[in-house]
Each structure stands twice: as C-alpha cells, then as structure tokens.
Design an enzyme around this catalytic site. Structure first.
Site, short mmCIF file in Angstrom:
data_model
loop_
_atom_site.label_atom_id
_atom_site.label_comp_id
_atom_site.label_asym_id
_atom_site.label_seq_id
_atom_site.Cartn_x
_atom_site.Cartn_y
_atom_site.Cartn_z
N HIS A 59 -10.76 -5.53 9.55
CA HIS A 59 -11.38 -5.46 8.22
C HIS A 59 -12.82 -4.95 8.28
CE1 HIS A 59 -8.15 -8.42 7.70
NE2 HIS A 59 -8.20 -8.17 6.40
N GLU A 80 0.81 -1.21 0.00
CA GLU A 80 0.00 0.00 0.00
C GLU A 80 0.85 1.26 0.00
OE1 GLU A 80 -2.59 -3.30 1.41
OE2 GLU A 80 -0.55 -2.63 1.88
#
Length: 346
Positions: free
Chosen positions: A135, A66
């Site tokens: 998540h 990322e």
C-alpha cells in the site's frame, strides 16, 4: 480577480474533487466509479461531496473488483462516455493489470485509431505512514513504460485541479497519480506546501510542461509529487550554506518535458534526480539517460546522481520506511556530495 479570490486556498483533495465536480457539471458524459468514492468520499477524499451533488448514477460505488469496474470504465469510454475510475491504491493495479495494460493502453492502436478511450484512472501513491509493502508504492514509471497511457503526477493543489481538468477532457487514457502524503488530510501528516491558492474558475494545465519551482545556479534537482515539497525544504537548507539549487517539477511523465530539464542542467552543470519510485529501471534512470544523450549541449561538472527507493519492498517499520524513502536530509547530502566531487576533481 479579487483579493478575496486570490486568498482562496484548497488542499489537493479539495482541488481534485472540485475539478471533477466542475467537469461533471459541464459535461453530462463525465462520471466516476470506484471503491468507497460515494458516501465516504474516497478513502483519500478525492471525491468528497460529489455524491450529494450528482447522485449514485454518476458517483458510483463499486464492489471490490478492480478488474470488473476497470473493464466497465474502458467499455464506457469506448461508447463515448468519460469515466473516472479510482484505483484506491496504485499497488492494486496488479489485480486489473490486463485491463489497463492490454486494453486501456492498446485498444485505440489495435482499432486503427477508430476508437477513442477518454478515461481517467485516478489512484493514490506513496508511503511515509506505515502502510507496508502492498500500500506504499509509487509505480508511475511502470505505467509510463507502456505506450498508450498519459501519466500525470501533481505536487500541489493548483496543479492538481488544472491537470485533472485537462485529464478529463483528453481523448486519450490518462493515469492520474496523487500522493497520499500531500492530499491535506486531517488524519495524516502532510507537507503543507501542497496546499495552495486555487482559482474557483475552471482552468487547465497542459501536459508535458514542467514547472521551475525554484531557480538556482549550482545544481538542478529534477523531481515530482511529494518529493517536490521535500526538495524545496532541502533547497532552503542548502541556501543557508550558500548552495543554490534549481528545482524542476515534472508534473507529467507522459508526455515528458525534456526541454526544460536539459535547459536547466545546461545552466547549472549538475543534476540530481530525486524520486520516490524504485531506483532501477525507472524515472531516475530515464532522466539521467536523457542528459547523457545530450552531452553535446549539456556540459556536466560532476556525474549525475540519483536518489530513489532502493530495490526493496517498502517496509512497515517506521524507521526502516523512513530509511528507504528519500528524505529532506538525503537530498541535502546528495547535493553536497555532488559539489564535493566537483571540488575534489578541481
């Protein structure tokens, strides 16, 4: 517009992918990058079908890095391109915190306005399907807290397309949050109110313009994202008991439509903020503070109430997850409690 076009219904995932595809056709500087956005079409289908249309040079699968691809997006934007970087889960922003917070949000300011960063960070948010603490968060308030980022949170397919088109065309960095539970995915249960009519033609929805989803007279519910769908169901239950709730969908946090919120609360005299982000130091407190700062024009009949995720990680256990994330019945009960407070005082 033909009757056939009016009947055209898309899921949020389809609407987002269509907006990106149309902007890529219109502007060769637009491209997308992220994990599994190519052949897989994105884990939540936000780029489905785009690889076949535009090829791997414009729909770019990235390594699981990322920090790397977010930095690449910032560099591309600085050089005049218009990247869309998908952060698969918003929870992963911690990995590239420096790129987003210290570079994407600040570099235009630090360059004295001599640099534009027309980048979109697109990311999935929300719980409700047992994906546990890393998540399942929303976190849009965290991004709204940092000056330099526009923050967009659609609740339905029509808004999703118009807001994405607006985001891509904006010359400033935009963080675009979509809730996994309203994307219309076949493998995940979702609230059907998010799947709506979407025009084939391109259109934009301006940032900072909230939508009055449902008019009412007894209480204002300020909300966004999947909580809009839950609030609509709650309002229907309340209406059956003679309680009229007005629902405001904020659509964007930055810029924030304070005027629509204050106008509604001035009419109803009561406010409930329904939020799937954390309770403390977030959106619910900001909306409550805005109302508190304007009591000269907004006369409350009962104290403001906030319904949000308590300050705990999102549990994996389904019963616990359902307990901490506000549900339809929780909204109904919060509204009734507010009305009871008013009745008791009278």
């Amino acid at each position: 517009m033909t009757t056939e076009n009016k009947a055209r219904v898309l899921t949020m995932a389809q609407a987002i992918a269509e907006a990106i595809g149309q902007e890529m056709e219109r502007d060769p500087n637009v491209f997308a990058m992220g994990e599994d956005i190519g052949k897989y079409g994105g884990i939540f289908s936000a780029t489905s079908g785009l690889l076949d249309k535009f090829g791997k040079d414009r729909i770019m699968d990235t390594p699981i890095s990322e920090t790397g691809f977010m930095g690449a997006a910032i560099g591309a934007a600085a050089e005049g391109l218009r990247p869309i970087a998908e952060l698969m889960f918003v929870d992963f922003f911690g990995v590239c915190f420096d790129q987003i917070y210290n570079h994407l949000a600040k570099n235009t300011y630090m360059a004295g306005g001599n640099m534009r960063l027309p980048a979109v960070v697109m990311t999935g948010i929300g719980g409700g399907y047992n994906d546990a603490a890393q998540h399942s968060q929303c976190l849009y308030s965290t991004f709204a807290h940092m000056p330099g980022l526009k923050v967009v949170v659609p609740s339905n397919a029509y808004d999703a397309k118009g807001l994405m088109t607006e985001a891509i065309r904006d010359d400033n960095p935009v963080v675009y949050f979509y809730h996994k539970g309203i994307m219309g995915l076949s493998w995940m249960s979702y609230f059907e109110g998010s799947t709506t009519f979407v025009p084939e033609d391109q259109y934009t929805i301006p940032f900072g313009k909230a939508r009055v989803v449902r008019e009412g007279s007894d209480i204002t519910i300020v909300t966004l994202s999947q909580m809009v769908q839950k609030s609509i169901l709650a309002a229907e239950k309340l209406a059956a008991e003679g309680i009229s709730a007005e629902i405001i969908d904020l659509r964007t946090l930055v810029p924030l439509d304070r005027e629509t919120v204050l106008k509604s609360v001035a009419k109803t005299g009561r406010l409930l903020v329904a939020d799937e982000d954390y309770l403390s130091f977030g959106l619910s407190g900001e909306i409550a503070a805005i109302v508190a700062e304007n009591l000269d024009s907004v006369h409350l009949k009962s104290p403001v109430r906030r319904l949000a995720v308590p300050d705990v990680p999102i549990p994996y256990s389904r019963p616990l997850e359902q307990f901490v994330i506000p549900q339809v019945e929780g909204i109904v009960n919060a509204v009734k409690a507010q009305l009871d407070i008013d009745i008791v005082k009278a």
